[in-house]
Design a protein around this motif. Sequence first.
Motif, PDB file in Angstrom:
ATOM      1  N   MET A   1       0.849  -1.191   0.000  1.00  0.00           N
ATOM      2  CA  MET A   1       0.000   0.000   0.000  1.00  0.00           C
ATOM      3  C   MET A   1       0.886   1.242   0.000  1.00  0.00           C
ATOM      4  SD  MET A   1      -3.186   0.828   2.534  1.00  0.00           S
ATOM      5  CE  MET A   1      -2.192   1.146   3.986  1.00  0.00           C
ATOM      6  N   GLN A   2       0.639   2.156  -0.929  1.00  0.00           N
ATOM      7  CA  GLN A   2       1.474   3.339  -1.083  1.00  0.00           C
ATOM      8  C   GLN A   2       0.651   4.595  -0.864  1.00  0.00           C
ATOM      9  OE1 GLN A   2       3.980   3.330  -4.648  1.00  0.00           O
ATOM     10  NE2 GLN A   2       3.475   1.181  -4.958  1.00  0.00           N
ATOM     11  N   TYR A   3       1.245   5.569  -0.191  1.00  0.00           N
ATOM     12  CA  TYR A   3       0.598   6.854   0.016  1.00  0.00           C
ATOM     13  C   TYR A   3       1.075   7.886  -1.003  1.00  0.00           C
ATOM     14  CZ  TYR A   3      -1.149   4.978   4.395  1.00  0.00           C
ATOM     15  OH  TYR A   3      -1.795   4.210   5.332  1.00  0.00           O
ATOM     16  N   SER A   4       2.023   7.499  -1.847  1.00  0.00           N
ATOM     17  CA  SER A   4       2.494   8.379  -2.914  1.00  0.00           C
ATOM     18  C   SER A   4       1.723   8.070  -4.188  1.00  0.00           C
ATOM     19  CB  SER A   4       3.993   8.175  -3.141  1.00  0.00           C
ATOM     20  OG  SER A   4       4.270   6.816  -3.428  1.00  0.00           O
ATOM     21  N   PRO A   5       1.642   9.026  -5.112  1.00  0.00           N
ATOM     22  CA  PRO A   5       0.882   8.816  -6.338  1.00  0.00           C
ATOM     23  C   PRO A   5       1.474   7.708  -7.206  1.00  0.00           C
ATOM     24  CG  PRO A   5       1.306  11.148  -5.982  1.00  0.00           C
ATOM     25  CD  PRO A   5       2.155  10.405  -5.007  1.00  0.00           C
ATOM     26  N   PRO A   6       0.672   7.113  -8.075  1.00  0.00           N
ATOM     27  CA  PRO A   6       1.199   6.125  -9.026  1.00  0.00           C
ATOM     28  C   PRO A   6       2.264   6.756  -9.918  1.00  0.00           C
ATOM     29  CG  PRO A   6      -1.200   6.097  -8.993  1.00  0.00           C
ATOM     30  CD  PRO A   6      -0.795   7.288  -8.208  1.00  0.00           C
ATOM     31  N   THR A   7       3.179   5.918 -10.384  1.00  0.00           N
ATOM     32  CA  THR A   7       4.234   6.389 -11.276  1.00  0.00           C
ATOM     33  C   THR A   7       3.996   5.936 -12.715  1.00  0.00           C
ATOM     34  OG1 THR A   7       5.570   4.443 -10.739  1.00  0.00           O
ATOM     35  CG2 THR A   7       5.952   6.431  -9.435  1.00  0.00           C
ATOM     36  N   LYS A   8       2.858   5.278 -12.970  1.00  0.00           N
ATOM     37  CA  LYS A   8       2.532   4.819 -14.321  1.00  0.00           C
ATOM     38  C   LYS A   8       1.063   5.071 -14.597  1.00  0.00           C
ATOM     39  CE  LYS A   8       1.172   0.536 -14.866  1.00  0.00           C
ATOM     40  NZ  LYS A   8       1.104  -0.928 -15.064  1.00  0.00           N
ATOM     41  N   LEU A   9       0.741   5.134 -15.893  1.00  0.00           N
ATOM     42  CA  LEU A   9      -0.650   5.185 -16.319  1.00  0.00           C
ATOM     43  C   LEU A   9      -1.152   3.765 -16.532  1.00  0.00           C
ATOM     44  CD1 LEU A   9      -0.823   8.073 -18.946  1.00  0.00           C
ATOM     45  CD2 LEU A   9      -1.884   8.045 -16.687  1.00  0.00           C
ATOM     46  N   TYR A  10      -2.420   3.545 -16.256  1.00  0.00           N
ATOM     47  CA  TYR A  10      -3.040   2.241 -16.477  1.00  0.00           C
ATOM     48  C   TYR A  10      -3.847   2.278 -17.777  1.00  0.00           C
ATOM     49  CZ  TYR A  10      -1.518   0.856 -11.861  1.00  0.00           C
ATOM     50  OH  TYR A  10      -0.736   0.531 -10.778  1.00  0.00           O
ATOM     51  N   ASP A  11      -4.189   1.088 -18.279  1.00  0.00           N
ATOM     52  CA  ASP A  11      -4.872   0.992 -19.571  1.00  0.00           C
ATOM     53  C   ASP A  11      -6.295   1.535 -19.527  1.00  0.00           C
ATOM     54  OD1 ASP A  11      -2.605  -0.160 -20.557  1.00  0.00           O
ATOM     55  OD2 ASP A  11      -3.383  -2.214 -20.555  1.00  0.00           O
ATOM     56  N   ALA A  12      -6.958   1.426 -18.366  1.00  0.00           N
ATOM     57  CA  ALA A  12      -8.315   1.930 -18.197  1.00  0.00           C
ATOM     58  C   ALA A  12      -8.551   2.214 -16.727  1.00  0.00           C
ATOM     59  CB  ALA A  12      -9.344   0.923 -18.717  1.00  0.00           C
ATOM     60  N   TYR A  13      -9.488   3.109 -16.447  1.00  0.00           N
ATOM     61  CA  TYR A  13      -9.790   3.514 -15.074  1.00  0.00           C
ATOM     62  C   TYR A  13     -11.284   3.365 -14.828  1.00  0.00           C
ATOM     63  CZ  TYR A  13      -5.104   5.547 -14.824  1.00  0.00           C
ATOM     64  OH  TYR A  13      -3.753   5.713 -14.823  1.00  0.00           O
ATOM     65  N   ILE A  14     -11.605   2.703 -13.718  1.00  0.00           N
ATOM     66  CA  ILE A  14     -12.997   2.490 -13.332  1.00  0.00           C
ATOM     67  C   ILE A  14     -13.240   3.224 -12.020  1.00  0.00           C
ATOM     68  CG2 ILE A  14     -14.756   0.779 -12.760  1.00  0.00           C
ATOM     69  CD1 ILE A  14     -13.062  -1.237 -14.367  1.00  0.00           C
ATOM     70  N   PHE A  15     -14.261   4.056 -12.008  1.00  0.00           N
ATOM     71  CA  PHE A  15     -14.517   4.908 -10.863  1.00  0.00           C
ATOM     72  C   PHE A  15     -15.853   4.604 -10.211  1.00  0.00           C
ATOM     73  CE2 PHE A  15     -11.596   7.332 -13.490  1.00  0.00           C
ATOM     74  CZ  PHE A  15     -10.687   7.801 -12.563  1.00  0.00           C
ATOM     75  N   ASP A  16     -15.836   4.457  -8.892  1.00  0.00           N
ATOM     76  CA  ASP A  16     -17.049   4.618  -8.113  1.00  0.00           C
ATOM     77  C   ASP A  16     -17.481   6.073  -8.281  1.00  0.00           C
ATOM     78  OD1 ASP A  16     -19.006   4.120  -5.973  1.00  0.00           O
ATOM     79  OD2 ASP A  16     -17.691   5.413  -4.783  1.00  0.00           O
ATOM     80  N   GLN A  17     -18.708   6.377  -7.928  1.00  0.00           N
ATOM     81  CA  GLN A  17     -19.177   7.751  -8.137  1.00  0.00           C
ATOM     82  C   GLN A  17     -19.369   8.517  -6.830  1.00  0.00           C
ATOM     83  OE1 GLN A  17     -21.877   8.237 -11.721  1.00  0.00           O
ATOM     84  NE2 GLN A  17     -22.069   6.032 -11.444  1.00  0.00           N
ATOM     85  N   ASP A  18     -20.390   8.171  -6.058  1.00  0.00           N
ATOM     86  CA  ASP A  18     -20.686   8.928  -4.840  1.00  0.00           C
ATOM     87  C   ASP A  18     -19.604   8.699  -3.797  1.00  0.00           C
ATOM     88  OD1 ASP A  18     -22.076  10.654  -3.287  1.00  0.00           O
ATOM     89  OD2 ASP A  18     -23.851   9.419  -3.051  1.00  0.00           O
ATOM     90  N   GLY A  19     -18.984   9.789  -3.333  1.00  0.00           N
ATOM     91  CA  GLY A  19     -17.882   9.696  -2.385  1.00  0.00           C
ATOM     92  C   GLY A  19     -16.525   9.635  -3.048  1.00  0.00           C
ATOM     93  N   THR A  20     -16.530   9.483  -4.378  1.00  0.00           N
ATOM     94  CA  THR A  20     -15.274   9.382  -5.135  1.00  0.00           C
ATOM     95  C   THR A  20     -15.156  10.506  -6.162  1.00  0.00           C
ATOM     96  OG1 THR A  20     -15.268   6.973  -4.875  1.00  0.00           O
ATOM     97  CG2 THR A  20     -13.898   7.885  -6.636  1.00  0.00           C
ATOM     98  N   ILE A  21     -16.179  10.634  -7.010  1.00  0.00           N
ATOM     99  CA  ILE A  21     -16.228  11.712  -8.006  1.00  0.00           C
ATOM    100  C   ILE A  21     -16.998  12.913  -7.461  1.00  0.00           C
ATOM    101  CG2 ILE A  21     -17.054  12.360 -10.303  1.00  0.00           C
ATOM    102  CD1 ILE A  21     -14.648  10.514 -10.381  1.00  0.00           C
ATOM    103  N   TYR A  22     -18.069  12.635  -6.765  1.00  0.00           N
ATOM    104  CA  TYR A  22     -18.892  13.706  -6.191  1.00  0.00           C
ATOM    105  C   TYR A  22     -19.444  13.247  -4.851  1.00  0.00           C
ATOM    106  CZ  TYR A  22     -22.441  10.787  -8.506  1.00  0.00           C
ATOM    107  OH  TYR A  22     -23.207   9.729  -8.929  1.00  0.00           O
ATOM    108  N   LEU A  23     -19.959  14.209  -4.112  1.00  0.00           N
ATOM    109  CA  LEU A  23     -20.702  13.934  -2.890  1.00  0.00           C
ATOM    110  C   LEU A  23     -21.951  14.787  -2.938  1.00  0.00           C
ATOM    111  CD1 LEU A  23     -20.496  12.201  -0.344  1.00  0.00           C
ATOM    112  CD2 LEU A  23     -19.439  14.138   0.818  1.00  0.00           C
ATOM    113  N   GLY A  24     -23.097  14.120  -3.025  1.00  0.00           N
ATOM    114  CA  GLY A  24     -24.329  14.869  -3.244  1.00  0.00           C
ATOM    115  C   GLY A  24     -24.298  15.535  -4.597  1.00  0.00           C
TER     116      GLY A  24
END
Length: 287
Positions: A1-24
């Motif tokens: 588990m790392q607290y620093s940002p990733p050092t590579k890009l991934y092929d695709a990104y899947i996002f949860d929405q509420d609490g991740t992209i927006y709240l309310g």
Amino acid sequence: MQYSPPTKLYDAYIFDQDGTIYLGEELLPGAKRLIEGLRELGRPVRFLSNNPTKDPQEYKEKLDRLGIPTPLDEIANTVVTTTRWLKAHYPDAVVYPIAEEPLKRALGEAGIKMSENPEEIDIVIASYDRTFDYSKLQIAFDAIWFHKRAFLITTNPDRYCPFPGGRGEPDAASIVAAIEASTGTKLKANMGKPEPAMLEAALGDLDVDPKNCMMVGDRLGTDIGMAVRTGMASTLVLTGDNTAADAEALPKEEQPTYVLDRIDLLIPAEYREQLGWSDNDDAAPTA
């Protein structure tokens, strides 16, 4: 588990929405810039939700309204996975959806038979239903316990749905618990995260290996749990349900790959420079 940002890009990104992209009705810091940046870098983006009280069209409208225009085929939720699962495995079953209109509408459009008569019900669907009452519990009880013909599934395993300000309301798990307690039955299947069916719905026809994809969310049990089950990299963002201490308390094999305070730190520093991001309140901070 790392607290620093990733050092590579991934092929695709899947996002949860509420609490991740927006709240309310508010975008979370860095979310808009992140999605725009990933798209500019040619990385596919998909959105997932365990919430069955909206259908994908409603999620599209919300993302559009919040300034992240998104094609409908880039959004999936438990309305989609529940309907697909029933069509694939029990196309002739009669179901009783303890659910709100989006799920009931999708089931009807898919040709799935529904009934409130316990003598006809084959499957009880426990969903996030803000109209749940004793009469609905009685129908489920009769179908499962008295007539001994129905089994129980759920759209999602969430205990509560978070609200802005730290509040929330009971989610589908509370309805599952009421039915299990009264009937003595056990849940047969879950249609939401962390089940791999949600990943299948999200990736659709994308030609990518899940092991080269990134799951991003605020909940360890569902968002990160799905990544663990499917071999994906994962990021816990500290803008919703779980904390860094929660993640540290898990066995190492169940921990997220990354833990970040801001979602836009998902893009490595070299690519943030390429995108022309500056270090201000709306841009990604430097690593």
